[in-house]
Design a protein around this motif. Structure first.
Motif, short mmCIF file in Angstrom:
data_model
loop_
_atom_site.label_atom_id
_atom_site.label_comp_id
_atom_site.label_asym_id
_atom_site.label_seq_id
_atom_site.Cartn_x
_atom_site.Cartn_y
_atom_site.Cartn_z
N ARG A 66 53.38 2.33 82.41
CA ARG A 66 52.82 3.40 81.59
C ARG A 66 53.54 3.50 80.25
N ARG A 69 52.44 0.74 78.08
CA ARG A 69 51.05 0.94 77.66
C ARG A 69 50.95 1.97 76.55
N GLU A 70 51.64 3.08 76.67
CA GLU A 70 51.53 4.17 75.71
C GLU A 70 52.17 3.81 74.37
N SER A 238 44.46 1.67 80.51
CA SER A 238 45.06 0.90 81.60
C SER A 238 44.27 -0.37 81.87
N ALA A 241 45.29 -2.80 79.28
CA ALA A 241 46.65 -3.30 79.55
C ALA A 241 46.64 -4.35 80.65
#
Length: 263
Positions: A66, A69-70, A238, A241
Motif C-alpha cells: 500500500r 502504491r500510494e 491496486s 499496481a
C-alpha cells in the motif's frame, strides 16, 4: 528471487527517507523477503491473509504494498527496471514508439459497482485494462476502468500520462477501435502520431498483424499471472499496481539471465 535477480534489483530499489537521515522508522523486515512475498501473491493469486508462514506477516506485506502504491514507488521501481532491460537490449532508456490496446477481464464480487461495468463488445461484466507498451513489450503506462468505458475516453487520459512521462515518445500504433477524433487530438495536443493498423478484410483465419502482436503478447503474459486472470482488487489503483508487479517479476528474470557471448 534468485541471487542473480536480487543482485540486479537491489541497486534499483527506492532509497528510504530514514537512510538519508530524514527521520522515520526503519523497516522491520528485509526488502528481499517483502518483495518475494508480493511476487508470490501476484504469481499464485492467493489472498493477502493466506500468505504462507515462510514470508513476513501478511499485514506487514500489505502495508508495504500500500505504501509503494500510494507514493508511486512501484512505478518508480518498475521504470528503473525497464530502463535497465532496454539498455541491455541495446536500446535507449526512453522509448520513441509504443503500442496501445485494452483488455477486458471479469471482476470478482468484491469489486464495487462504482468501478465496474458491462462491456458490450466482449460481453464482460468487470473492468478494462488500457495499456501502452514499447516495441519490446515493456509496460509504459496502464489505466484501469470499468468495462463499459470506451477506448477513446480512456486512451485520451492514458496517452496524456504516457506522453508526459516519456518525452521521446512520438509514435503509437493502435487498432481500428481508436480511429476518429482521437488521432487528431493526439497530433494537435500531444504532438503524438497515432497510427492505425487494421486487419485486412481479404485475409481469412488467423494472421499476425504487424506491431499489434506485441501488445497481445503482453496480455498473454498477464494471463499467466493468476492474480490478474480476474480482477480481485477493490480499488483501481491496486489493480494497476498488480500489473506493475507482474511486469517487475518478468523484468527481474530477464536481467538475471546470463548475457549471450558473441560467437
Amino acid at each position: 528471487m534468485a541471487d542473480a535477480e536480487w543482485a540486479a534489483v537491489r541497486p534499483l530499489l527506492p532509497v528510504l527517507g530514514w537512510m538519508h537521515g530524514r527521520g522515520g522508522q526503519p523497516e522491520a523486515y528485509c526488502h528481499r523477503a517483502i518483495l518475494d512475498a508480493i511476487r508470490y501473491l501476484v504469481d499464485n493469486g492467493i489472498k493477502w491473509r493466506a500468505m504462507p508462514a515462510d514470508f513476513p506477516p501478511w499485514d506487514r506485506v500489505y502495508a508495504f504494498f500500500r505504501r509503494w502504491r500510494e507514493n508511486a514507488l512501484v512505478m518508480e521501481f518498475h521504470d528503473r527496471l525497464r530502463g535497465q532491460v532496454r539498455q541491455r537490449a541495446g536500446r535507449e532508456v526512453e522509448p520513441s514508439a509504443g503500442v496501445i490496446d485494452s483488455q477486458s477481464v471479469k471482476a470478482d464480487a468484491v469489486v464495487g459497482c462504482d468501478s465496474r461495468g458491462f462491456g458490450g463488445g466482449k460481453l464482460i461484466n468487470g473492468r478494462k485494462r488500457h495499456i501502452v507498451v514499447d516495441t519490446h513489450g515493456l509496460l509504459l503506462g496502464v489505466v484501469v476502468t470499468g468495462a463499459d468505458i470506451g477506448d477513446h475516453a480512456a486512451a485520451q487520459v492514458l496517452l496524456e500520462q504516457v506522453a508526459g512521462a516519456h518525452h521521446r515518445l512520438a509514435l503509437v500504433w493502435a487498432d481500428g477501435g481508436y480511429t476518429g477524433s482521437l488521432v487528431e487530438y493526439c497530433l494537435a495536443t500531444l504532438a503524438l502520431v497515432l497510427a492505425i493498423i487494421k486487419r485486412s478484410d481479404d485475409v481469412e483465419g488467423f494472421v499476425v498483424v504487424p506491431k499489434r502482436w506485441i501488445v497481445e503478447r503482453f496480455f498473454a503474459h498477464l494471463m499467466r499471472t493468476r492474480r490478474l486472470v480476474r480482477d480481485f482488487e477493490r480499488r483501481t489503483a491496486s489493480a494497476e499496481a498488480m500489473v506493475y508487479w507482474s511486469m517487475i517479476s518478468l523484468m527481474t528474470r530477464r536481467l538475471a539471465r546470463p548475457r549471450p557471448q558473441p560467437a
